[in-house]
Design an enzyme around this catalytic site. Structure first.
Site, PDB file in Angstrom:
ATOM      1  N   TRP A  85       4.840 -43.964   6.395  1.00  0.00           N
ATOM      2  CA  TRP A  85       5.718 -43.568   5.279  1.00  0.00           C
ATOM      3  C   TRP A  85       5.478 -44.426   4.034  1.00  0.00           C
ATOM      4  CZ3 TRP A  85      11.224 -42.800   7.904  1.00  0.00           C
ATOM      5  CH2 TRP A  85      11.125 -41.789   8.872  1.00  0.00           C
ATOM      6  N   LYS A  86       4.747 -45.512   4.204  1.00  0.00           N
ATOM      7  CA  LYS A  86       4.522 -46.451   3.088  1.00  0.00           C
ATOM      8  C   LYS A  86       5.869 -46.840   2.465  1.00  0.00           C
ATOM      9  CE  LYS A  86      -0.045 -44.544   2.608  1.00  0.00           C
ATOM     10  NZ  LYS A  86      -1.211 -44.258   1.783  1.00  0.00           N
ATOM     11  N   HIS A 123      -4.304 -52.037   6.902  1.00  0.00           N
ATOM     12  CA  HIS A 123      -4.336 -50.849   6.048  1.00  0.00           C
ATOM     13  C   HIS A 123      -5.033 -51.212   4.736  1.00  0.00           C
ATOM     14  CE1 HIS A 123      -3.071 -47.616   3.429  1.00  0.00           C
ATOM     15  NE2 HIS A 123      -2.882 -46.902   4.527  1.00  0.00           N
ATOM     16  N   GLU A 178     -10.128 -44.984   7.932  1.00  0.00           N
ATOM     17  CA  GLU A 178      -9.502 -44.481   6.713  1.00  0.00           C
ATOM     18  C   GLU A 178     -10.386 -44.820   5.511  1.00  0.00           C
ATOM     19  OE1 GLU A 178      -5.021 -43.786   7.223  1.00  0.00           O
ATOM     20  OE2 GLU A 178      -5.309 -45.794   6.444  1.00  0.00           O
ATOM     21  N   GLY A 231      -4.640 -40.886  -0.215  1.00  0.00           N
ATOM     22  CA  GLY A 231      -3.735 -40.509  -1.303  1.00  0.00           C
ATOM     23  C   GLY A 231      -4.422 -39.835  -2.475  1.00  0.00           C
ATOM     24  N   GLY A 241      -0.387 -40.225   5.661  1.00  0.00           N
ATOM     25  CA  GLY A 241       0.470 -40.833   4.645  1.00  0.00           C
ATOM     26  C   GLY A 241       1.373 -39.787   4.013  1.00  0.00           C
ATOM     27  N   GLY A 242       0.982 -39.311   2.827  1.00  0.00           N
ATOM     28  CA  GLY A 242       1.820 -38.391   2.044  1.00  0.00           C
ATOM     29  C   GLY A 242       2.384 -37.227   2.843  1.00  0.00           C
TER      30      GLY A 242
HETATM   31  P1  PGA Z   1      -2.696 -40.195   2.838  1.00  0.00           P
HETATM   32  O1  PGA Z   1      -2.605 -41.711   3.367  1.00  0.00           O
HETATM   33  O2  PGA Z   1      -2.539 -39.300   4.030  1.00  0.00           O
HETATM   34  O3  PGA Z   1      -1.567 -40.058   1.849  1.00  0.00           O
HETATM   35  O4  PGA Z   1      -4.039 -40.038   2.205  1.00  0.00           O
HETATM   36  C1  PGA Z   1      -3.161 -42.087   4.584  1.00  0.00           C
HETATM   37  C2  PGA Z   1      -2.866 -43.538   4.862  1.00  0.00           C
HETATM   38  O5  PGA Z   1      -2.847 -44.340   3.919  1.00  0.00           O
HETATM   39  O6  PGA Z   1      -2.643 -43.929   6.020  1.00  0.00           O
END
Ligand code: PGA
Length: 250
Positions: free
Chosen positions: A10-11, A94, A166, A172, A232-233
């Site tokens: 979720w950051k 990360h 990643e 993102g 993430g998003g």
């Molecule tokens: P994202 O992020 O799916 O928004 O690209 C992935 C992550 O940072 O784990």
């Protein structure tokens, strides 16, 4: 034989009210089948989310950890504290931690060890920047990131760990790695571990992360060495995240 895993990172998003809504949406689709599903809220929400998913098959993870066990480290959170509030997984290394907070390979390796010392499972993130990919250094970078952890923790530690590939340029940005690009690096990660322990490497889960959405998940997850995703998003939208989880199963 490798149970797929989909983790939502979720950051620094959410609020108590938003999290509650999101968890309710996820629980509506929770049948306990398919991939292992993990949610990683910000530290301050871990306990409340832990309570909310208590009777479900959804598992709790954290986004980061301090490498130290306890003491005068203002602002930090230890692995024991994460275990205490119900975490099972902890993301380490990360790319946002590596690049925005200058965590180097050794710092990440120490966090990996700290997580395992408490019986938790690290999700070790590795990945190259766009400049590194363009100059053909992807395997050097990913290999170096893995090697730092292997040197400190040993290959056996990977039996209780997950790796997430990643690519930094895909996080993102809306620009995911192609299924072929992901598969190539995942196979490389597995081969690096296999060089030290082939049996262990065959059971190691390697997730892909970087602009995964419901529309591209199935193709990426279908690759032989892709065992799920770190999202993430798209993990902030209940329906979208559920569809991503279903893309693994299907
Ligand atoms: P994202 O992020 O799916 O928004 O690209 C992935 C992550 O940072 O784990």
């Amino acid at each position: 034989m490798r149970r797929p895993l989909v983790a939502g990172n979720w950051k620094m998003h959410g609020s108590r009210a938003e999290n509650t809504r999101l968890i309710e949406e996820l629980l509506r689709g929770d049948e306990g089948v398919g991939p292992e599903v993990v949610v990683c809220p910000p530290f301050v929400y871990l306990w409340e989310v832990s309570r909310q998913i208590r009777d479900s098959s959804i598992v709790l993870g954290a986004q980061d950890v301090c490498a130290e066990a306890q003491g005068a480290y203002t602002g930090e959170v230890s692995a024991a504290m994460l275990r205490d509030v119900g975490c099972r997984y902890v993301i380490v290394g990360h790319s946002e931690r590596r690049h925005l907070y200058q965590e180097d390979d050794q710092a990440v390796a120490r966090k990996f060890v700290a997580v395992q010392r408490e019986g938790l499972v690290p999700i070790l993130c590795v990945g190259e920047t766009l400049a590194e990919r363009e100059r053909g250094a992807t395997e050097d970078v990913v290999g170096r990131q893995l090697e730092a952890v292997l040197a400190l923790a040993g290959v056996a530690a990977f039996s209780q760990a997950v790796v997430a590939y990643e690519p930094v340029w895909a996080i993102g940005t809306g620009k995911n790695a192609s299924a072929e690009q992901a598969q190539a690096v995942h196979a490389f990660v597995r081969s690096r571990i296999a060089a030290k322990d082939a049996i262990l490497a065959a059971s190691l889960r390697v997730l892909y992360g970087g602009s995964v959405k419901a529309a591209n998940a199935a193709e990426i997850f279908a690759q032989a060495d892709v065992d799920g995703g770190l999202i993430g998003g798209a993990s902030l939208k209940g329906e979208e995240f559920r569809r991503i989880c279903q893309a693994v199963a299907g």
